[in-house]
Design an enzyme around this catalytic site. Structure first.
Site, PDB file in Angstrom:
ATOM      1  CB  CYS A 270      19.771   3.039   0.110  1.00 25.74           C
ATOM      2  SG  CYS A 270      18.226   2.666   0.961  1.00 25.74           S
ATOM      3  CB  ALA A 272      26.558   4.822   2.094  1.00 25.72           C
ATOM      4  N   PRO A 273      28.313   4.348  -0.645  1.00 22.43           N
ATOM      5  CG  PRO A 273      30.379   3.881  -1.638  1.00 22.43           C
ATOM      6  CD  PRO A 273      29.013   3.301  -1.425  1.00 22.43           C
ATOM      7  N   GLY A 275      28.451   6.930  -4.857  1.00 18.30           N
ATOM      8  CA  GLY A 275      28.886   6.967  -6.259  1.00 18.30           C
ATOM      9  C   GLY A 275      27.846   7.503  -7.219  1.00 18.30           C
ATOM     10  CE  LYS A 276      23.855   2.730  -8.183  1.00 23.88           C
ATOM     11  NZ  LYS A 276      24.794   2.296  -7.128  1.00 23.88           N
ATOM     12  CG  ASP A 294      22.916   4.683   3.519  1.00 21.67           C
ATOM     13  OD1 ASP A 294      22.379   3.816   4.242  1.00 21.67           O
ATOM     14  OD2 ASP A 294      23.360   4.418   2.389  1.00 21.67           O
ATOM     15  CG  ASP A 321      14.848   3.696   8.816  1.00 23.93           C
ATOM     16  OD1 ASP A 321      14.770   3.152   7.698  1.00 23.93           O
ATOM     17  OD2 ASP A 321      14.586   3.092   9.878  1.00 23.93           O
ATOM     18  CG  ASP A 339      21.750   1.092  -5.907  1.00 21.46           C
ATOM     19  OD1 ASP A 339      21.437   0.250  -6.760  1.00 21.46           O
ATOM     20  OD2 ASP A 339      22.827   1.048  -5.282  1.00 21.46           O
ATOM     21  CB  CYS A 392      24.645  -4.577  -7.034  1.00 23.28           C
ATOM     22  SG  CYS A 392      24.691  -4.740  -5.235  1.00 23.28           S
TER      23      CYS A 392
END
Length: 440
Positions: A270, A272-273, A275-276, A294, A321, A339, A392
């Site tokens: 998952c 997007a966008p 970063g990781k 994503d 998915d 994440d 998060c």
């Protein structure tokens, strides 16, 4: 303000879209600022400050308005309600705007929006609040601590109650205080393109204040900076060239904790966008492959933009998915990054309206979705490979309880490490759990 009425009209439009249409505040504000890039920097800052502040403090603002208005907030016309909210925010939190100007501009705005008949009501309520701001009474902390904390920190009561149950009073108050602090923009140096020292010099040449991140419990983040003094990122050549990535320091910990080996195959389910994924691809130093997946075309497009800006040859975006098993990936990944979608209650300093959108039922649904995804994607991990679960949020239901459920259901995985990071003046709230799959 060169056109203060128009500026306030833009703010009202943002508030209407967030409170009435359910749009996400950070996206609406960004869209308005992009559309009106020609406005002076101070006007753009005013739009951001009043929009974000009004949404941030909405529970307190409504509490104040209800003390001085016979018509309660939930019975008001939405336009009038939001005019009052944004005006009370300015009265209480912005000394730079004279009280008389706040009241006059609110009256003009009500008339411009076709509510001339209510302009006297708006004027009366605001002038009354202006005169009595210093004597407003808040809920009695001794009689109802939950309501007091809810109003004082503008946090829904159910969240306050949950955090006290999960983490105790002292930690809850610390978290509530952290969310009302201004958080810096944190960035990570793209070490494939530039050294931290050269990036710092480059940013200063562009008029940006760059401060080296110093985290006692995260010494490895010596490539991270806090930046300020810029108008918007796209105006910086260093950003457009992909010399750095905007990322919270707690999020940077995912790649640091993985510490991937060269030539690894990493799946971020998952992403997007991105970063990781970008961080991991950089850590691989051009070797291996990071497959950033994503659900939607929109999200995979965001990932592709980041791949292009950072010129990464060892990263690709795939629309997929995460709840559907990908047979071709079973047992193939050295690392799986999960994440996952969450309640977002760790990032309320940046996405403040999430606290009004979430409720206990939705939180339970999100936790169930996380389990469904974990149950599916863990099958992609090779023996002795790594599964990183992160969110998060600050929620035992979504974090420790889900990690415990997963470890019990999948004894082939060992929970090697987990950490709940609480919001502070430099980090978002974040949870990370590292699982290692046992060898055959």
């Amino acid at each position: 303000m060169t056109d203060s009425v128009n500026t306030r009209e833009l703010i009202l439009g943002i508030l209407m879209e967030v409170t009435k249409e359910g749009s996400y505040s950070h996206l609406v504000i960004r869209s308005v600022l992009d559309k009106y890039q020609y406005l002076e920097k101070k006007e753009r800052a005013f739009i951001t400050r009043v929009s974000e502040g009004t949404i941030q403090y909405m529970i307190e603002l409504d509490y104040i308005i209800n003390q001085f208005s016979k018509v309660k907030v939930n019975k008001m016309k939405p336009v009038i309600c939001n005019i009052l909210r944004m005006s009370v925010y300015q009265l209480k939190y912005m000394d730079s705007v004279p009280d008389s100007a706040v009241c006059n501009e609110a009256v003009k705005l009500a008339k411009r929006k076709g509510f001339g008949s209510l302009s006297g009501f708006v004027n009366g309520v605001l002038r009354n609040i202006s005169r009595n701001l210093s004597t407003i009474t808040y809920p009695d902390e001794q009689k109802d601590q939950i309501q007091y904390l809810s109003v004082r920190y503008s946090m829904p009561e159910w969240i306050v109650r949950q955090w006290i149950n999960d983490y105790g009073m002292e930690q809850t108050v610390s978290v509530l205080q952290a969310f009302l602090q201004e958080t810096p923009v944190t960035i990570r140096t793209n070490l494939l393109k530039i050294t931290p020292e050269a990036l710092e010099k480059r940013l200063k040449e562009e008029g940006v204040t760059a401060e080296k991140m110093v985290c006692a419990d995260m010494p490895e983040l010596n490539y991270a900076f806090m930046i300020s003094g810029f108008d918007h990122l796209n105006a910086l050549a260093s950003f457009r060239e992909g010399l750095f990535y905007v990322q919270d320091v707690s999020s940077m910990m995912v790649a640091e904790t993985v510490a991937p080996k060269k030539d690894s195959y990493i799946i971020d389910v998952c992403a997007a966008p991105g970063g990781k994924s970008v961080h991991l691809a950089e850590k691989l130093g051009g070797t291996g492959i990071v497959e950033a997946r994503d659900l939607t075309e929109y999200k995979t497009d965001l990932i592709r933009q980041n791949i292009a800006r950072h010129q990464l040859s060892n990263m690709r975006a795939v629309q997929m998915d995460a709840t559907v098993l990908d047979e071709a990936s079973i047992g193939k990944a050295d690392v799986v990054i999960a994440d996952l979608p969450c309640s977002g209650l760790g990032v309320l300093a940046k996405k403040t309206d999430l606290k009004y959108k979430m409720n206990p039922e939705t939180e339970t649904e999100v936790a169930a979705l996380q389990r469904e995804i974990l149950d599916t994607v863990c099958r992609y991990v090779k023996p002795e490979g790594t599964l990183m679960y992160s969110t998060c949020t600050i929620s035992r239901t979504e974090n420790e309880e889900n990690a415990g459920w997963f470890a019990e259901k999948h004894p082939e995985f060992d929970l090697e490490w987990e950490k709940q990071i609480f919001p502070s003046d430099i980090t978002d709230g974040f949870y990370i759990a590292k699982f290692i799959r046992r060898g055959r």
